[in-house]
Scaffold this active site. Structure first.
Site, mmCIF file in Angstrom:
data_model
loop_
_atom_site.group_PDB
_atom_site.id
_atom_site.type_symbol
_atom_site.label_atom_id
_atom_site.label_comp_id
_atom_site.label_asym_id
_atom_site.label_seq_id
_atom_site.Cartn_x
_atom_site.Cartn_y
_atom_site.Cartn_z
ATOM 1 C CG ASP A 45 -9.896 7.460 6.561
ATOM 2 O OD1 ASP A 45 -8.823 7.555 5.912
ATOM 3 O OD2 ASP A 45 -9.937 7.503 7.806
ATOM 4 C CG ASP A 62 -1.879 5.331 4.888
ATOM 5 O OD1 ASP A 62 -1.714 4.323 5.600
ATOM 6 O OD2 ASP A 62 -2.971 5.640 4.394
ATOM 7 N NE ARG A 107 -10.451 -1.486 3.982
ATOM 8 C CZ ARG A 107 -10.989 -1.712 5.180
ATOM 9 N NH1 ARG A 107 -12.181 -2.303 5.273
ATOM 10 N NH2 ARG A 107 -10.350 -1.366 6.267
ATOM 11 C CE LYS A 145 -6.437 9.026 7.586
ATOM 12 N NZ LYS A 145 -6.913 7.832 8.325
ATOM 13 C CE LYS A 164 -3.113 2.587 3.081
ATOM 14 N NZ LYS A 164 -3.773 2.608 4.409
ATOM 15 C CD GLU A 177 -6.769 5.224 2.327
ATOM 16 O OE1 GLU A 177 -5.630 4.907 2.718
ATOM 17 O OE2 GLU A 177 -7.699 5.485 3.106
ATOM 18 C CG ASP A 233 -5.505 8.180 4.353
ATOM 19 O OD1 ASP A 233 -6.385 8.731 3.648
ATOM 20 O OD2 ASP A 233 -5.736 7.246 5.138
#
Length: 509
Positions: free
Chosen positions: A350, A291, A354, A280, A268, A352, A273
């Site tokens: 959020d 991230d 996956r 967030k 990933k 995202e 993010d």
């Protein structure tokens, strides 16, 4: 700051160095100097044990005690580091204890903040910890180089360069070299994670991957936003469409002429993010430059596997995007199509990571891998369940998850195998698409994330999902060989998994 590494068979007591690191073990009779410190006690007139006791040393793991050289030996300072209880007889020291001890000592050296001097090019440090066996030598080297890490990119004042010498047997040169390769890979990830997200958009991370791949002699292919849209990579396109800095997919490939098995790594790479439209809280964004830790980890591990010449084929996917709440950002209730055709209803922008990983996992099926490992800072639920230092491991079977977690722990990376309660899968059912990206039930969030990814794993492959949300970024005080900030989590685990895949020791799917 740069760190040069060399080895020597000289006695510790004769080492021409500024700092001499020696090991101290706990014994019922008090602190005891362990193997490696040959000649030091003699040079001090037999007073080393008394000095340690007088200074309150116990030999507890990572304890530091400073003893001036006093002109009695070439070293200016003796830095004694605790190793915990000594092993029985001639058994080797535990590798992780050696890594932590060496790392603690080198962190202390770097923390002295010695100024750069025109007449001193390198700051000499000699490590005289137990390094009799290959495993000990590798552990000491790895720990020392990880502990010596310092991120200075944005500092006005540079740190002094180090010249680290590991005292070991000549026959352990290959083990020392292996430790250096592993530490270099981990420190590469730390550099990338610590870099400001302003300076590391998806295109820049992809360019760094090309640079690293070129240096390692592995092939690299980069898909830009146009190619991603044309190729049907709906996860990457959807997550990245809210940013002015578009997504990338990087595919790396390493092959070995003697390899009979293939492992696929998928990482990933969310370079920042914000949560997208499911924004967030501001405090939660402060560390979101980390991230992309999973993508950085698979990049560094692939390069290390190539440098080590492991007899395994590795195909790696870095799924890279920036998740921002722009006017073109994907909306909650949008339906996207992942590579290969499955549709996903995006209920929370959020969640995202996956989505981009799904593209990479689905694409990896075309490489016919025997083993697939994805790595991601995927869920906050992982930190709630396992804390800040332990990764969660899920897999295609309980046996795979347990074996991968054991491999990670052996490599010095805390990990714990987690179950896949099948009843949690129902929460991902969607009324309009093949599945939703989140469940309405907040319970078991780490496992739900893994269950989502399971939908896109190549059929027949042994698969492990590593949720490194906790250990990828250290917000607290440094410890052992781990600094504040980016840690390089999962790199050593991935290298070890590649080696186990090459040997055919991982269980089947």
């Amino acid at each position: 700051m740069t760190v040069s590494l060399s080895t020597s068979e000289s006695a510790a007591g004769t080492a021409e160095t500024d700092v001499l690191v020696i090991g101290v073990a706990q014994t019922p009779g008090g602190p005891s100097v362990v193997s490696g410190a040959d000649g030091v006690d003699e040079a001090l007139g037999g007073t080393l044990a008394d000095a340690l006791t007088a200074l309150g040393a116990t030999g507890e793991l990572e304890e530091l005690t400073k003893i001036p050289g006093g002109g009695k030996l070439p070293a200016t300072l003796i830095l004694a580091v605790g190793l915990g209880a000594a092993p029985d007889g001639d058994a080797p020291f535990d590798a992780e204890k050696l890594r932590r001890a060496a790392g603690t000592a080198l962190r202390a050296v770097v923390a002295k903040k010695r100024p750069v001097q025109d007449d001193i090019e390198l700051w000499p440090v000699t490590i005289a910890l137990p390094a009799r066996t290959a495993s000990e030598a590798e552990a000491v080297t790895t720990g020392a180089l990880l502990g010596a890490y310092s991120f200075r990119k944005y500092r006005a004042t540079p740190a002094a360069d180090l010249a680290v010498t590991v005292l070991t047997r000549d026959g352990n040169a290959a083990a020392v070299s292996r430790g250096e390769v592993i530490a270099k890979a981990v420190n590469l990830v730390r550099d990338l994670v610590n870099t400001s997200p302003l300076d590391l958009p998806p295109a820049a991370l992809a360019a760094e991957a090309e640079r690293v791949a070129g240096a390692a002699g592995i092939t690299a292919e980069v898909l830009d936003e146009t190619a991603l849209a044309a190729g049907g990579y709906g996860g990457l396109v959807g997550v990245g469409q809210g940013s002015t800095r578009p997504p990338r997919l990087v595919r790396l490939a390493y092959s070995h002429p003697d390899a009979t098995r293939t492992v696929a790594f998928v990482g990933k790479g969310i370079t920042f993010d914000s949560g997208g439209l499911s924004l967030k809280p501001p405090k939660s964004m402060e560390t979101m430059k980390c991230d992309m830790s999973g993508a950085a980890a698979v990049l560094a591990a692939t390069a290390a596997v190539a440098e080590l010449g492991l007899a395994v084929n590795v195909v790696t996917y870095m799924t890279i995007a920036e998740n921002m709440p722009g006017g073109a950002a994907q909306r909650p209730s949008d339906v996207i199509k992942i590579y290969g055709g499955k549709t996903v209803e995006v209920l929370n922008t959020d969640a995202e990571g996956r989505l981009v990983l799904a593209d990479g996992l689905a694409r990896s099926a075309e490489d016919n891998p025997d083993v697939v490992v994805d790595v991601a800072t995927l869920t906050g639920a992982a930190t709630v369940a396992l804390g800040g230092r332990t990764a969660g491991v899920m897999g295609s079977s309980d046996a795979v998850a347990a074996e991968v977690a054991a491999i990670m722990r052996e490599a010095g990376e805390p990990a714990w195998a987690m179950p896949f309660p099948e009843e949690l899968r129902k929460g991902l059912d969607s009324t309009v698409a093949d599945l939703a990206n989140v469940s309405a039930d907040r319970g078991g969030g780490m496992m739900v994330g893994g269950l989502f990814l399971r939908e896109f794993v190549p059929e027949g492959a042994a698969w492990a999902h590593l949720d490194i949300a906790g250990p990828a970024f250290n917000e607290k005080a440094a410890f052992g060989y781990t600094p504040k900030g980016g840690t390089g989590a999962a790199v050593r685990a991935l290298i070890a998994i590649a080696a186990e895949t090459a040997a055919g020791r991982l269980p089947g799917a």
